[in-house]
Design an enzyme around this catalytic site. Structure first.
Site, short mmCIF file in Angstrom:
data_model
loop_
_atom_site.label_atom_id
_atom_site.label_comp_id
_atom_site.label_asym_id
_atom_site.label_seq_id
_atom_site.Cartn_x
_atom_site.Cartn_y
_atom_site.Cartn_z
N SER A 149 41.03 52.04 41.46
CA SER A 149 41.80 51.06 40.70
C SER A 149 42.56 51.82 39.62
O SER A 149 42.19 52.94 39.24
CB SER A 149 40.87 50.03 40.05
OG SER A 149 41.54 49.27 39.06
N ILE A 194 40.86 42.82 49.42
CA ILE A 194 41.54 44.00 49.96
C ILE A 194 40.92 44.42 51.29
O ILE A 194 41.63 44.77 52.24
CB ILE A 194 41.50 45.15 48.95
CG1 ILE A 194 42.40 44.83 47.75
CG2 ILE A 194 41.92 46.47 49.59
CD1 ILE A 194 42.27 45.80 46.60
N SER A 234 36.37 39.79 52.25
CA SER A 234 37.34 39.15 51.37
C SER A 234 38.27 40.18 50.76
O SER A 234 38.06 41.39 50.89
CB SER A 234 36.62 38.38 50.24
OG SER A 234 35.97 39.28 49.36
N TYR A 241 32.52 48.43 35.71
CA TYR A 241 33.57 48.47 36.73
C TYR A 241 34.50 49.66 36.49
O TYR A 241 34.81 50.42 37.41
CB TYR A 241 34.36 47.17 36.71
CG TYR A 241 35.38 47.03 37.81
CD1 TYR A 241 35.00 46.65 39.10
CD2 TYR A 241 36.73 47.25 37.57
CE1 TYR A 241 35.94 46.51 40.11
CE2 TYR A 241 37.68 47.11 38.58
CZ TYR A 241 37.28 46.74 39.85
OH TYR A 241 38.21 46.61 40.84
N LYS A 272 35.17 53.01 38.87
CA LYS A 272 36.47 53.38 39.43
C LYS A 272 36.87 54.79 39.03
O LYS A 272 37.53 55.51 39.80
CB LYS A 272 37.52 52.36 39.02
CG LYS A 272 37.27 50.96 39.58
CD LYS A 272 37.14 50.97 41.10
CE LYS A 272 36.91 49.61 41.69
NZ LYS A 272 36.81 49.62 43.17
#
Length: 325
Positions: A142, A17, A15, A155, A159
Site C-alpha cells: 500500500s 483487490i 473480496s 496496518y 505494509k
C-alpha cells in the site's frame, strides 16, 4: 511472461483487490486458485471466473495465518494444475484506533494476517517456483507502506514490512541466480473495497475511504501487467504516485499533511461508531464483494484533487527552498 493459460494462486480472493484480480486473470483464460477464509464467498467468485471462456477455478478455503494450510493450498494447486506460475498475496485486515486503545490481540492479528500470511504464501510459492525455475510472486502492499498515517499503526507497519520482505527476496533470488523468478510489489492508493467496513475500529468514528478512491479493477490490471512485464514496485493511482514522490522531497511536510488529511477525511465526523473487531478474528458473513460502495474515483475526484494540489504545491515550495543557496 505470457499471461494466458497461467496458473494463478490468489489469497484474499473473496473480496476487494483479490477478487478483482481473480476475475482479471480469468478473463485472460487463466486457471485461478482461490484462497480466503470464506468458502461461500469463494464459490461465488469461482462461478464468476468460470463464466469466462477457457478459465478454470479451484476453491481452497485457507486461513493464511496457518502455515500448514498455506502449504496445502500450494499442494492442491500443483495437484490440480501441475504448476504455479503466479502467486498473488492479497489477504489483508485492518484495525483503526488510538495506539493505546487497540487491544494487543487485535494488533497482533493484523500483523499475523498481513505479514506472516505473506511469509507463508511466499515460502509456499517460492518452494514450487524454485523447482520449476520460473514464476512470479506479487505482494500487495500500500502507499501507507511509504507514507504512514495515524490510527492504523498495525496496518501501516505490515505494509512497510511487505515492501521489506519483497526487497529481501529479490536480493536473495539475484544472489542465487534465479533469473526466471520474480518478486513484485504493488502499492495501491485508496481503493473502493469492503476493507473499511470490515475493519476493527476503536476510534468512535466510522472509517470511510479517504479520497481520491480508485477501483479494485485498476489494481488488478496493474497486477496482470506485472506478470507480463515484472517490475520491482508499482504504485497504483495518480494520488499515490504523487504522495510517494513528495515523501522523498519533503517527508516531514507530507507526514504532517497526511495526519490532517486522515483526521478530516478518513474518519467520519458525523457518524459515530461503537467499538468492534470487524472481520479480524471471524470472517464476515455472506458472499463477499469486490467493491465497498465508496463511489469510485468520480465521486471523490474534486476533494482528492484539491488535497493533491495542496500537497504538490507545498512539496514544490519545499523543494525550491532546498535548492536555493
Amino acid at each position: 511472461m505470457r499471461v494466458r493459460d497461467s496458473v494463478v494462486v490468489i489469497t484474499g480472493a473473496s473480496s476487494g483487490i483479490g477478487r478483482a484480480t481473480a476475475l482479471a486473470f480469468a478473463r485472460k483464460g487463466c486457471a485461478v486458485v482461490l484462497a480466503a477464509r470464506r468458502a461461500e464467498a469463494l464459490e461465488t467468485v469461482r462461478r464468476a471466473c468460470e463464466r469466462h471462456r477457457r478459465a478454470e477455478a479451484l476453491v481452497v478455503p485457507t486461513d493464511v495465518t496457518d502455515a500448514a494450510a498455506v502449504d496445502e493450498l500450494a499442494r492442491r494447486a500443483v495437484q490440480r494444475f501441475g504448476r504455479v506460475d503466479v502467486w498473488v498475496n492479497a489477504a489483508a485486515v485492518n484495525v483503526f484506533g488510538p495506539f493505546g486503545e487497540v487491544p494487543l490481540e487485535d494488533f497482533r492479528r493484523v500483523l499475523d494476517v498481513n505479514v506472516m500470511g505473506y511469509v507463508h504464501g511466499a515460502r509456499a510459492a517460492l518452494r514450487v517456483m524454485r523447482e520449476q525455475d520460473r514464476g512470479t510472486l506479487v505482494n500487495v502492499s500500500s502507499i501507507v507502506g511509504v507514507v504512514s498515517q495515524p490510527y492504523t499503526h498495525a496496518y501501516g507497519m505490515s505494509k512497510h514490512a511487505i515492501r521489506a520482505l519483497s526487497a529481501s527476496l529479490r536480493q536473495e533470488l539475484r544472489l542465487g541466480k534465479a533469473a526466471h523468478l520474480h518478486v513484485c510489489t504493488v502499492l495501491p492508493a485508496t481503493i473502493d473495497t469492503p476493507l473499511f467496513q470490515h475493519a476493527a475500529n476503536y476510534t468512535g468514528r466510522r472509517p470511510v475511504a479517504m479520497p481520491p478512491v480508485y477501483s479494485p479493477e485498476r489494481v488488478a490490471r496493474a497486477i496482470v501487467r506485472l506478470v507480463r512485464a515484472p517490475r520491482r514496485e508499482v504504485v497504483v493511482g495518480p494520488m499515490g504516485r504523487s504522495l510517494v514522490l513528495q515523501s522523498r522531497i519533503s517527508p516531514g511536510l507530507v507526514e504532517r499533511t497526511m495526519a490532517r488529511h486522515v483526521d478530516r477525511t478518513h474518519l467520519s465526523r458525523k457518524e459515530p461508531a461503537p467499538p468492534g473487531r470487524g472481520n479480524l478474528h471471524v470472517p464476515a458473513a455472506g458472499q463477499g464483494a469486490t467493491h465497498g460502495g465508496w463511489g469510485g474515483r468520480r465521486r471523490t475526484a474534486v476533494r482528492g484533487l484539491a488535497a493533491a494540489t495542496v500537497l504538490a504545491a507545498a512539496a514544490a515550495g519545499a523543494a525550491r527552498r532546498v535548492r536555493t543557496p
